[in-house]
Design a protein around this motif. Structure first.
Motif, PDB file in Angstrom:
ATOM      1  N   LYS A 329       0.866  -1.191   0.000  1.00 19.11           N
ATOM      2  CA  LYS A 329       0.000   0.000   0.000  1.00 19.11           C
ATOM      3  C   LYS A 329       0.892   1.227   0.000  1.00 19.11           C
ATOM      4  CE  LYS A 329      -4.256  -1.554   2.109  1.00 19.11           C
ATOM      5  NZ  LYS A 329      -3.880  -2.957   2.410  1.00 19.11           N
ATOM      6  N   PHE A 330       0.545   2.187  -0.861  1.00 20.25           N
ATOM      7  CA  PHE A 330       1.305   3.441  -0.872  1.00 20.25           C
ATOM      8  C   PHE A 330       0.360   4.563  -1.288  1.00 20.25           C
ATOM      9  CE2 PHE A 330       1.443   3.453  -5.465  1.00 20.25           C
ATOM     10  CZ  PHE A 330       1.440   2.111  -5.803  1.00 20.25           C
ATOM     11  N   ARG A 331       0.796   5.794  -1.016  1.00 21.41           N
ATOM     12  CA  ARG A 331      -0.102   6.917  -1.323  1.00 21.41           C
ATOM     13  C   ARG A 331       0.045   7.410  -2.746  1.00 21.41           C
ATOM     14  NH1 ARG A 331       1.272  11.197   1.457  1.00 21.41           N
ATOM     15  NH2 ARG A 331       2.683  10.299   2.991  1.00 21.41           N
ATOM     16  N   LYS A 332       1.283   7.463  -3.229  1.00 21.20           N
ATOM     17  CA  LYS A 332       1.491   8.064  -4.547  1.00 21.20           C
ATOM     18  C   LYS A 332       2.605   7.362  -5.318  1.00 21.20           C
ATOM     19  CE  LYS A 332       2.431  12.551  -4.654  1.00 21.20           C
ATOM     20  NZ  LYS A 332       2.367  13.938  -4.328  1.00 21.20           N
ATOM     21  N   LEU A 333       2.469   7.302  -6.625  1.00 23.58           N
ATOM     22  CA  LEU A 333       3.520   6.721  -7.459  1.00 23.58           C
ATOM     23  C   LEU A 333       4.067   7.812  -8.378  1.00 23.58           C
ATOM     24  CD1 LEU A 333       4.969   4.124  -8.488  1.00 23.58           C
ATOM     25  CD2 LEU A 333       3.080   3.839 -10.098  1.00 23.58           C
ATOM     26  N   LEU A 334       5.366   8.108  -8.265  1.00 19.11           N
ATOM     27  CA  LEU A 334       5.973   9.143  -9.109  1.00 19.11           C
ATOM     28  C   LEU A 334       6.925   8.493 -10.110  1.00 19.11           C
ATOM     29  CD1 LEU A 334       6.975  11.798  -6.402  1.00 19.11           C
ATOM     30  CD2 LEU A 334       4.872  11.716  -7.756  1.00 19.11           C
ATOM     31  N   LEU A 335       6.765   8.873 -11.370  1.00 18.93           N
ATOM     32  CA  LEU A 335       7.638   8.304 -12.402  1.00 18.93           C
ATOM     33  C   LEU A 335       8.384   9.440 -13.082  1.00 18.93           C
ATOM     34  CD1 LEU A 335       4.909   6.004 -13.960  1.00 18.93           C
ATOM     35  CD2 LEU A 335       6.671   5.304 -12.336  1.00 18.93           C
ATOM     36  N   LYS A 336       9.681   9.266 -13.269  1.00 17.45           N
ATOM     37  CA  LYS A 336      10.443  10.331 -13.915  1.00 17.45           C
ATOM     38  C   LYS A 336      11.394   9.734 -14.951  1.00 17.45           C
ATOM     39  CE  LYS A 336      13.143  14.447 -12.684  1.00 17.45           C
ATOM     40  NZ  LYS A 336      13.872  14.398 -13.948  1.00 17.45           N
ATOM     41  N   LYS A 337      11.174  10.141 -16.200  1.00 18.73           N
ATOM     42  CA  LYS A 337      12.090   9.707 -17.271  1.00 18.73           C
ATOM     43  C   LYS A 337      13.310  10.622 -17.318  1.00 18.73           C
ATOM     44  CE  LYS A 337       8.669   8.093 -20.577  1.00 18.73           C
ATOM     45  NZ  LYS A 337       8.022   8.419 -21.838  1.00 18.73           N
ATOM     46  N   ASN A 338      14.239  10.301 -18.200  1.00 20.22           N
ATOM     47  CA  ASN A 338      15.375  11.206 -18.453  1.00 20.22           C
ATOM     48  C   ASN A 338      16.224  11.524 -17.232  1.00 20.22           C
ATOM     49  OD1 ASN A 338      14.724  11.349 -21.168  1.00 20.22           O
ATOM     50  ND2 ASN A 338      13.226  12.967 -20.758  1.00 20.22           N
ATOM     51  N   VAL A 339      16.612  10.491 -16.522  1.00 25.23           N
ATOM     52  CA  VAL A 339      17.631  10.657 -15.497  1.00 25.23           C
ATOM     53  C   VAL A 339      18.865   9.872 -15.944  1.00 25.23           C
ATOM     54  CG1 VAL A 339      16.121  11.118 -13.534  1.00 25.23           C
ATOM     55  CG2 VAL A 339      16.631   8.745 -14.169  1.00 25.23           C
ATOM     56  N   SER A 340      19.998  10.222 -15.388  1.00 22.30           N
ATOM     57  CA  SER A 340      21.226   9.565 -15.806  1.00 22.30           C
ATOM     58  C   SER A 340      22.065   9.262 -14.569  1.00 22.30           C
ATOM     59  CB  SER A 340      21.975  10.502 -16.759  1.00 22.30           C
ATOM     60  OG  SER A 340      23.275  10.023 -16.982  1.00 22.30           O
ATOM     61  N   LYS A 341      22.683   8.093 -14.566  1.00 16.45           N
ATOM     62  CA  LYS A 341      23.531   7.721 -13.438  1.00 16.45           C
ATOM     63  C   LYS A 341      24.989   7.985 -13.806  1.00 16.45           C
ATOM     64  CE  LYS A 341      24.488   3.343 -12.388  1.00 16.45           C
ATOM     65  NZ  LYS A 341      24.452   1.984 -11.833  1.00 16.45           N
ATOM     66  N   ILE A 342      25.648   8.798 -13.007  1.00 16.24           N
ATOM     67  CA  ILE A 342      27.060   9.089 -13.235  1.00 16.24           C
ATOM     68  C   ILE A 342      27.844   8.358 -12.151  1.00 16.24           C
ATOM     69  CG2 ILE A 342      28.812  10.915 -13.444  1.00 16.24           C
ATOM     70  CD1 ILE A 342      26.622  11.390 -15.405  1.00 16.24           C
ATOM     71  N   SER A 343      28.833   7.589 -12.548  1.00 19.23           N
ATOM     72  CA  SER A 343      29.618   6.847 -11.560  1.00 19.23           C
ATOM     73  C   SER A 343      31.088   7.170 -11.717  1.00 19.23           C
ATOM     74  CB  SER A 343      29.437   5.341 -11.752  1.00 19.23           C
ATOM     75  OG  SER A 343      28.078   4.999 -11.769  1.00 19.23           O
ATOM     76  N   ILE A 344      31.745   7.376 -10.588  1.00 15.73           N
ATOM     77  CA  ILE A 344      33.202   7.467 -10.622  1.00 15.73           C
ATOM     78  C   ILE A 344      33.741   6.168 -10.034  1.00 15.73           C
ATOM     79  CG2 ILE A 344      33.311   9.982 -10.595  1.00 15.73           C
ATOM     80  CD1 ILE A 344      34.007   9.868  -7.639  1.00 15.73           C
TER      81      ILE A 344
END
Ligand code: ASP
Ligand code: MG
Length: 404
Positions: A329-344
């Motif tokens: 059970k949860f109150r809200k579902l947020l979806l976000k496209k166009n993210v990028s993972k930068i790793s060092i």
């Protein structure tokens, strides 16, 4: 006997004229008195074509027949290389994996090599012959042809180097080596001279397409030095080796960035044991690869927020699965496209304090907001807006002295 294993990737044997160059490279090692074992992949594009044919014949093509079909590309490449060497006056012949044999375990399409019979190859080397061995394939306990996963001829080469105790394993490909970051994304990317197995494994898993990740793990476990270099340009490549062999004054060895990631947040999830498991179970069942995961501490002890990243192509499927999940059970579902993972990435960060701070400060100075953070012993990853990827790469590449 100085044994060297030379592995040629699909692009290196992609055309007849390229195969002629490959034969010249092999001849060069023979002239230097090496005993040469050659492993080849299929000519570029051939494996994909064969897979298409299997799909056209049946939507439910037999896995065992798939292995027979898709492994045939290597046979063509190997006979052409051998043929050219014979033409040049060398003693060479092709070997299919079952003729050696190279023994595999596990399911079709995704088997693992567990043993290689050295005898025939060793005798042939002693007579001065050049064995040209098909990568990517083996034979299983039912005497059926097996394949070891896409890109598998890297693993074939590394395990041949292991069983035949080769001094070196050289992976010839279409790039000059491993770079500090993707040269297509950043022109300041530099070729890395030496990199540890652990760092290479991280880089490969993050998308540096130089080598198949499992084959790097095989090399690490067996302490096999690998050199990655281009078959088109005569220049030293990158040596992949154990940490102790590396004299490197840099803290960070490489930086990677992902494309096509999306972020999923579940807000106000009921906080009780087992929630995270019930969220991720149906995702894993549907082969959705979850990458970064963060769960907030729940301030009131009842609710928490949970965020994770996935590939954007899985976003719709994920949305459906999460919404249909009756166990959470949860109150809200947020979806976000166009993210990028930068790793060092760098083994140097184990012994150097303040690397995390320097990364965050560099991003802050460039007004780049960090959305999610995850770390391992030799890697720090942050999730940022995709539009800031280039800016982040430039800044971090400079900050950790990879430009020079
Ligand atoms: N030819 C096979 C493939 O395309 C194996 C390899 O390239 O290593 O996956
Ligand atoms: Mg390949």
């Amino acid at each position: 006997m100085k044994i060297v294993v030379l592995k040629f990737g699909g692009t290196s044997v992609g055309t007849i004229s390229k195969i002629k160059i490959v034969a010249d490279i092999i001849a060069g090692y023979k002239r230097k008195k090496f005993s040469v074992i050659v492993v080849s992949s299929a000519m570029s594009g051939v494996t994909n074509e064969l897979i298409k044919k299997s799909e056209a014949i049946s939507g439910n093509f037999s896995d065992a027949e798939y292995d027979v079909l898709v492994s045939s590309g290597e046979q063509i490449a190997c006979s052409l290389i051998a043929g050219r060497l014979i033409h040049l006056g060398y003693n060479a012949r092709s070997w299919l994996a079952w003729q050696i044999p190279i023994l595999t375990q596990g399911i079709h399409k995704n088997s693992r090599i567990y043993d290689i019979n050295k005898k025939k190859i060793f005798n042939y080397l002693k007579k001065g012959g050049v064995p040209i061995i098909t990568g990517f394939q083996g034979i299983n306990e039912n005497e059926r042809v097996s394949t070891i996963g896409r890109g598998g001829s890297d693993a074939s080469a590394i395990l041949l180097a292991k069983f035949l105790k080769a001094q070196r394993c050289i992976i010839y490909t279409d790039v000059e080596g491993v770079y500090t970051t993707d040269p297509n994304k950043l022109s300041r990317a530099r070729k890395i001279k030496e990199i540890s197995y652990e760092e290479m494994l991280e880089m490969a898993s993050l998308g540096a397409k130089v080598m198949q990740p499992v084959s790097i793990q095989d090399a690490r476990l067996n302490r096999i030095n690998i050199e990655v270099k281009s078959s088109f340009i005569k220049k030293p490549g990158t040596l992949i080796t154990k940490r102790k062999n590396i004299i490197n004054n840099k803290i960070i060895t490489g930086i990677s960035s992902t494309q096509n990631d999306s972020k999923v947040s579940l807000i106000g999830v009921k906080d009780k044991p087992g929630v995270a498991a019930s969220i991720f179970k149906p995702l894993s069942k549907n082969s959705i690869n979850v990458d970064m995961v963060v769960q907030n501490i729940s301030a009131n002890g009842k609710e928490t927020d949970l965020t994770f990243t996935i590939k954007t192509e899985d976003l719709n499927k994920t949305k459906k699965i999460v919404k249909a999940n009756k166990d959470i059970k949860f109150r809200k579902l947020l979806l976000k496209k166009n993210v990028s993972k930068i790793s060092i990435i760098g083994v140097g960060m184990i012994t150097t304090p303040g690397v995390t701070f320097r990364m965050f400060q560099t991003l802050a100075k460039n007004k780049i907001n960090i959305q999610v953070i995850s770390t391992s012993e030799i890697k720090i990853s942050v999730l940022i807006d995709k539009k800031n990827t280039k800016k982040a790469l430039i800044a971090l590449h400079r900050e950790f002295k990879l430009d020079d």
